[in-house]
Design an enzyme around this catalytic site. Structure first.
Site: not given
Ligand code: EPU
Length: 340
Positions: A165, A239, A335
């Site tokens: 990012r 995010s 972010e």
């Molecule tokens: N999780 C929770 N609670 C929640 C959501 C997620 O505990 O409400 C846990 C999940 O179980 C999982 C972990 O957090 O183990 C990660 O969740 P997820 O795979 O949904 O990804 P994220 O880290 O929340 C990142 C990116 C997203 C991207 C997803 C998928 C960032 C800041 N965000 O989210 O990007 O779509 O991975 O690859 O890096 C964005 O940047 O705007 C964005 C949506």
């Protein structure tokens, strides 16, 4: 060139639908207008803001200068070399439409990034990434207008300094380089990446063992539609916080205290932690204060249920930051770009 819109309402130009105004708004349909437009802004001494799809920005205040909204269009094949194809895309093209177009053409490599809101020109700024792939993996070069040196730039991938990012466009070239075209290096033979847990689960659930790029595209769209709110229906900027990356003792301590926190390896031995998990554990998921809220299916996404103000959203964000810091000792950085 179209005249500037004066005291323009920006609520349709940001996916959080915040009701900010710009002193001037210019719709840029031709990148060749940038030298004159930037000279005009420099002469007036007022600030300039480049806006793509407005999907990664929080208008915390009205903008006192000129907003340039990039709407340039065009997709040009630059080279075809064996299995590789290099394609340059105008900054104003919608990201998801471009990804959809690549698949229709049989150009592979971007399918994991389907349904990301925003424009092509904004993609390198934060090195967009999702489901095991980031822009850095497919970028060839970026073309931009440098308003400080008043010259056109061509930055190859390394010069863009892409990281999680992050890029040179948020650092040395912030407020300076206006991205006009992004060139991608894609393949004519499928190059599938399907190891991200959520993606694997989705593919397995639909009984797909050997995923094609089209399968990945469909699976990514399905997961995103299920977990992330559509900005057209519920205002959001994706995010709201970056996943914190910690190194050394800080990382080991956190893992020792909370072995269950989802985490991933980051460059140079550092560890990237799931911010959503911290926020979720602090009980924020689905919380609503007036029209500002935390999405009910993804704790990392703040939403505008209707008429939330930037102040209300930022106050909610600040309370989330404090509670995660107090409970886990981790500071979450926002972010999106916050305009104050
Ligand atoms: N999780 C929770 N609670 C929640 C959501 C997620 O505990 O409400 C846990 C999940 O179980 C999982 C972990 O957090 O183990 C990660 O969740 P997820 O795979 O949904 O990804 P994220 O880290 O929340 C990142 C990116 C997203 C991207 C997803 C998928 C960032 C800041 N965000 O989210 O990007 O779509 O991975 O690859 O890096 C964005 O940047 O705007 C964005 C949506």
């Amino acid at each position: 060139m179209q005249p500037a819109l004066i005291d323009a309402d920006l609520s349709a130009f940001n996916t959080l639908h915040l009701a900010a105004r710009a002193a001037r708004l210019r719709l840029v349909d031709d990148a060749r207008a940038l030298p004159a437009l930037t000279a005009e802004a420099d002469a007036s001494g007022e600030p300039l803001l480049i806006l793509g799809g407005g999907s990664n920005i929080v208008f915390g205040a009205d903008f006192p200068g000129t907003v340039l909204h990039m709407r340039t269009r065009g997709i040009d094949v630059l080279t075809v070399d064996g299995e590789h194809i290099t394609v340059a895309v105008a900054a104003g093209e919608a990201w998801h439409d471009w990804v959809t177009h690549t698949l229709a053409q049989g150009w592979y490599g971007l399918e994991n990034l389907a349904l990301i809101p925003g424009t092509v020109g904004a993609a390198p700024v934060q090195n967009i990434g999702a489901y095991g792939l980031e822009l850095a993996d497919r970028l060839d070069h970026v073309e931009a207008w440098d308003r400080s040196d008043r010259r056109w730039l061509r930055l190859d991938r390394d010069a863009c300094q892409l990281a999680y990012r992050d890029s040179v466009f948020k650092r040395d070239l912030a407020g300076r380089a206006i991205i006009t075209r992004v060139a991608f290096k894609l393949t004519l033979r499928p190059d599938v990446r399907a190891d991200y847990a959520d993606l694997q689960r989705e593919l397995a659930a639909t009984g797909i063992a050997q995923a094609t790029p089209h399968d990945v595209y469909r699976a990514v769209c399905a997961v995103r539609r299920r977990k992330l709110p559509d900005p057209a229906q519920l205002g959001n900027a994706g995010s709201f916080f970056r996943n914190p990356v910690l190194a050394g003792d800080a990382a080991s301590r956190l893992l020792a205290e909370h072995p269950e926190v989802p985490h991933y390896p980051a460059p140079d031995g550092a560890v990237k932690f799931a911010a959503a998990w911290f926020i979720d554990r602090c009980g924020w998921k689905g919380v609503r204060r007036g029209d500002a809220g935390v999405h009910e299916r993804q704790a990392l996404v703040l939403v505008n249920h209707g008429h939330a103000t930037a102040g209300e959203l930022l106050a909610l964000a600040a309370d989330i930051q404090s509670s995660v810091r107090d409970r886990f000792g981790v500071w979450l950085e926002p972010e999106p770009l916050i305009v104050r």
